[in-house]
Design a protein around this motif. Structure first.
Motif, mmCIF file in Angstrom:
data_model
loop_
_atom_site.group_PDB
_atom_site.id
_atom_site.type_symbol
_atom_site.label_atom_id
_atom_site.label_comp_id
_atom_site.label_asym_id
_atom_site.label_seq_id
_atom_site.Cartn_x
_atom_site.Cartn_y
_atom_site.Cartn_z
ATOM 1 N N LEU A 205 0.793 -1.121 -0.039
ATOM 2 C CA LEU A 205 -0.126 -0.208 0.051
ATOM 3 C C LEU A 205 0.890 1.222 0.030
ATOM 4 C CD1 LEU A 205 -2.855 -1.011 2.503
ATOM 5 C CD2 LEU A 205 -2.948 -0.538 0.033
ATOM 6 N N ALA A 206 2.111 1.206 0.434
ATOM 7 C CA ALA A 206 2.980 2.305 0.566
ATOM 8 C C ALA A 206 3.124 2.805 -1.174
ATOM 9 C CB ALA A 206 4.397 2.014 1.075
ATOM 10 N N TYR A 207 3.221 1.840 -1.763
ATOM 11 C CA TYR A 207 3.411 2.073 -3.442
ATOM 12 C C TYR A 207 2.076 2.739 -3.775
ATOM 13 C CZ TYR A 207 3.251 1.629 -8.265
ATOM 14 O OH TYR A 207 3.395 2.022 -9.684
ATOM 15 N N VAL A 208 1.079 2.522 -3.247
ATOM 16 C CA VAL A 208 -0.220 3.410 -3.988
ATOM 17 C C VAL A 208 -0.142 4.643 -3.422
ATOM 18 C CG1 VAL A 208 -2.730 3.321 -3.381
ATOM 19 C CG2 VAL A 208 -1.605 1.137 -3.746
ATOM 20 N N VAL A 209 0.235 4.987 -2.256
ATOM 21 C CA VAL A 209 0.209 6.317 -1.548
ATOM 22 C C VAL A 209 1.387 7.088 -2.268
ATOM 23 C CG1 VAL A 209 1.199 7.464 0.701
ATOM 24 C CG2 VAL A 209 -0.403 5.308 0.750
ATOM 25 N N VAL A 210 2.577 6.463 -2.577
ATOM 26 C CA VAL A 210 3.660 7.349 -3.273
ATOM 27 C C VAL A 210 3.385 7.463 -4.696
ATOM 28 C CG1 VAL A 210 5.859 6.960 -4.144
ATOM 29 C CG2 VAL A 210 5.237 6.128 -1.741
ATOM 30 N N PHE B 211 0.171 13.983 -7.489
ATOM 31 C CA PHE B 211 -0.007 15.617 -6.664
ATOM 32 C C PHE B 211 1.197 16.393 -6.505
ATOM 33 C CE2 PHE B 211 -3.938 13.292 -6.232
ATOM 34 C CZ PHE B 211 -4.812 13.979 -7.037
ATOM 35 N N ILE B 212 2.162 15.879 -6.049
ATOM 36 C CA ILE B 212 3.104 16.755 -5.226
ATOM 37 C C ILE B 212 4.306 16.946 -6.409
ATOM 38 C CG2 ILE B 212 5.129 16.957 -3.755
ATOM 39 C CD1 ILE B 212 3.317 15.339 -1.957
ATOM 40 N N PHE B 213 4.579 15.928 -7.386
ATOM 41 C CA PHE B 213 5.871 16.184 -8.157
ATOM 42 C C PHE B 213 5.301 15.916 -9.665
ATOM 43 C CE2 PHE B 213 7.676 13.663 -4.344
ATOM 44 C CZ PHE B 213 8.252 14.728 -3.996
ATOM 45 N N ALA B 214 4.166 16.046 -9.875
ATOM 46 C CA ALA B 214 3.573 15.667 -11.253
ATOM 47 C C ALA B 214 3.865 14.670 -12.065
ATOM 48 C CB ALA B 214 3.913 17.138 -12.064
ATOM 49 N N GLU B 215 4.141 13.711 -11.371
ATOM 50 C CA GLU B 215 4.678 12.311 -11.994
ATOM 51 C C GLU B 215 3.364 11.697 -12.669
ATOM 52 O OE1 GLU B 215 8.138 11.242 -8.892
ATOM 53 O OE2 GLU B 215 6.325 9.966 -8.847
ATOM 54 N N ASP B 216 3.773 10.770 -13.695
ATOM 55 C CA ASP B 216 2.656 10.376 -14.681
ATOM 56 C C ASP B 216 1.744 9.298 -13.969
ATOM 57 O OD1 ASP B 216 1.468 9.520 -16.928
ATOM 58 O OD2 ASP B 216 2.682 8.044 -17.272
ATOM 59 N N LEU B 217 0.627 9.523 -14.156
ATOM 60 C CA LEU B 217 -0.450 8.529 -13.366
ATOM 61 C C LEU B 217 -1.362 8.046 -14.625
ATOM 62 C CD1 LEU B 217 -1.456 6.907 -11.313
ATOM 63 C CD2 LEU B 217 -2.939 9.073 -10.788
ATOM 64 N N ALA C 51 -3.123 4.681 -17.480
ATOM 65 C CA ALA C 51 -4.022 3.701 -16.937
ATOM 66 C C ALA C 51 -3.650 2.412 -16.396
ATOM 67 C CB ALA C 51 -4.666 3.430 -18.436
ATOM 68 N N TRP C 52 -2.164 1.863 -16.877
ATOM 69 C CA TRP C 52 -1.504 0.928 -16.402
ATOM 70 C C TRP C 52 -1.394 1.105 -14.780
ATOM 71 C CZ3 TRP C 52 -1.831 -3.454 -19.009
ATOM 72 C CH2 TRP C 52 -1.892 -3.271 -20.500
ATOM 73 N N ARG C 53 -0.831 2.114 -14.347
ATOM 74 C CA ARG C 53 -0.501 2.416 -13.099
ATOM 75 C C ARG C 53 -1.972 2.268 -12.021
ATOM 76 N NH1 ARG C 53 4.287 6.785 -12.634
ATOM 77 N NH2 ARG C 53 5.775 5.612 -14.173
ATOM 78 N N ILE C 54 -2.761 2.794 -12.662
ATOM 79 C CA ILE C 54 -4.068 2.894 -12.121
ATOM 80 C C ILE C 54 -4.831 1.597 -12.046
ATOM 81 C CG2 ILE C 54 -6.629 3.463 -12.150
ATOM 82 C CD1 ILE C 54 -5.428 6.411 -13.194
ATOM 83 N N ALA C 55 -4.753 0.743 -12.718
ATOM 84 C CA ALA C 55 -4.919 -0.837 -12.866
ATOM 85 C C ALA C 55 -4.019 -1.555 -12.241
ATOM 86 C CB ALA C 55 -4.754 -1.266 -14.342
ATOM 87 N N GLY C 56 -2.696 -1.250 -11.946
ATOM 88 C CA GLY C 56 -1.808 -1.788 -10.862
ATOM 89 C C GLY C 56 -2.376 -1.463 -9.459
ATOM 90 N N ILE C 57 -2.584 -0.158 -9.337
ATOM 91 C CA ILE C 57 -2.948 0.248 -7.870
ATOM 92 C C ILE C 57 -4.413 -0.535 -7.606
ATOM 93 C CG2 ILE C 57 -3.964 2.097 -6.687
ATOM 94 C CD1 ILE C 57 -1.888 3.780 -8.181
ATOM 95 N N GLY C 58 -5.198 -0.691 -8.519
ATOM 96 C CA GLY C 58 -6.475 -1.459 -8.266
ATOM 97 C C GLY C 58 -6.198 -2.882 -7.866
ATOM 98 N N PHE C 59 -5.151 -3.785 -8.597
ATOM 99 C CA PHE C 59 -4.849 -5.006 -8.108
ATOM 100 C C PHE C 59 -4.111 -5.172 -6.885
ATOM 101 C CE2 PHE C 59 -5.041 -5.928 -12.837
ATOM 102 C CZ PHE C 59 -6.041 -6.809 -12.806
ATOM 103 N N ILE C 60 -3.276 -3.921 -6.465
ATOM 104 C CA ILE C 60 -2.633 -3.986 -5.132
ATOM 105 C C ILE C 60 -3.715 -3.601 -4.193
ATOM 106 C CG2 ILE C 60 -1.209 -2.582 -3.788
ATOM 107 C CD1 ILE C 60 0.669 -2.021 -6.305
ATOM 108 N N CYS C 61 -4.546 -3.100 -4.088
ATOM 109 C CA CYS C 61 -5.632 -2.790 -3.207
ATOM 110 C C CYS C 61 -6.426 -4.030 -3.297
ATOM 111 C CB CYS C 61 -6.513 -1.535 -3.353
ATOM 112 S SG CYS C 61 -5.728 0.177 -3.431
#
Length: 145
Positions: free
Chosen positions: A83-88, A94-100, A102-112
């Motif tokens: 879950l630390a990955y999800v938070v990061v 939001f803080i560093f304007a890093e890319d978010l 569809a693949w990352r969002i899907a990965g976050i969903g699987f992690i959750c």
């Protein structure tokens, strides 16, 4: 679920430490080392306020994780660290304007989803300490294989 607060504290301190390290490295700029400047540069990095705070927070996260491991099974506690990955990722966006994307969002969903499944397994209340010398011996024999 008795120790979930400590598990989540571990996750959050780990994630915030990562964000602090990133901020510190952004203030340092690209690192270059030469044989003559290596030691001085290492001290500059370690004692950068953001990096130093991140290291201190990692130590707090480690202490919390050790407490958790003394109370619950490793196979229950460790997956929560994902879950630390999800938070990061979210704060990095939001803080560093890093890319978010569809693949990352899907990965976050699987992690959750995976973390929810582990949490629902309900094995966090099992005493993780061997109850007698026979159990302790079995653990040592299993480790030697």
């Amino acid at each position: 679920m008795k120790y979930i607060v400590f598990i989540l504290f571990t996750v959050l301190t780990n994630a915030i430490a990562q964000l602090m390290l990133k901020q510190g490295m952004m203030t340092m700029g690209p690192l270059t080392f030469t044989l003559e400047t290596a030691v001085a540069r290492i001290f500059q990095v370690v004692f950068n306020p953001w990096i130093f705070a991140g290291i201190v927070l990692f130590v707090a996260s480690l202490a919390s994780h050790l407490f958790v491991l003394s109370k619950v099974e490793l196979s229950f506690a460790y997956p929560f660290l994902s879950l630390a990955y999800v938070v990061v990722v979210v704060f990095g966006y939001f803080i560093f304007a890093e890319d978010l994307n569809a693949w990352r969002i899907a990965g976050i969903g699987f992690i959750c989803l995976g973390t929810i499944l582990v949490a629902r397994s309900g094995t966090d209340t099992k005493d993780v300490r061997p109850q007698n010398t026979a159990q302790l011996s079995a653990l040592h024999e299993g480790a030697g294989e």
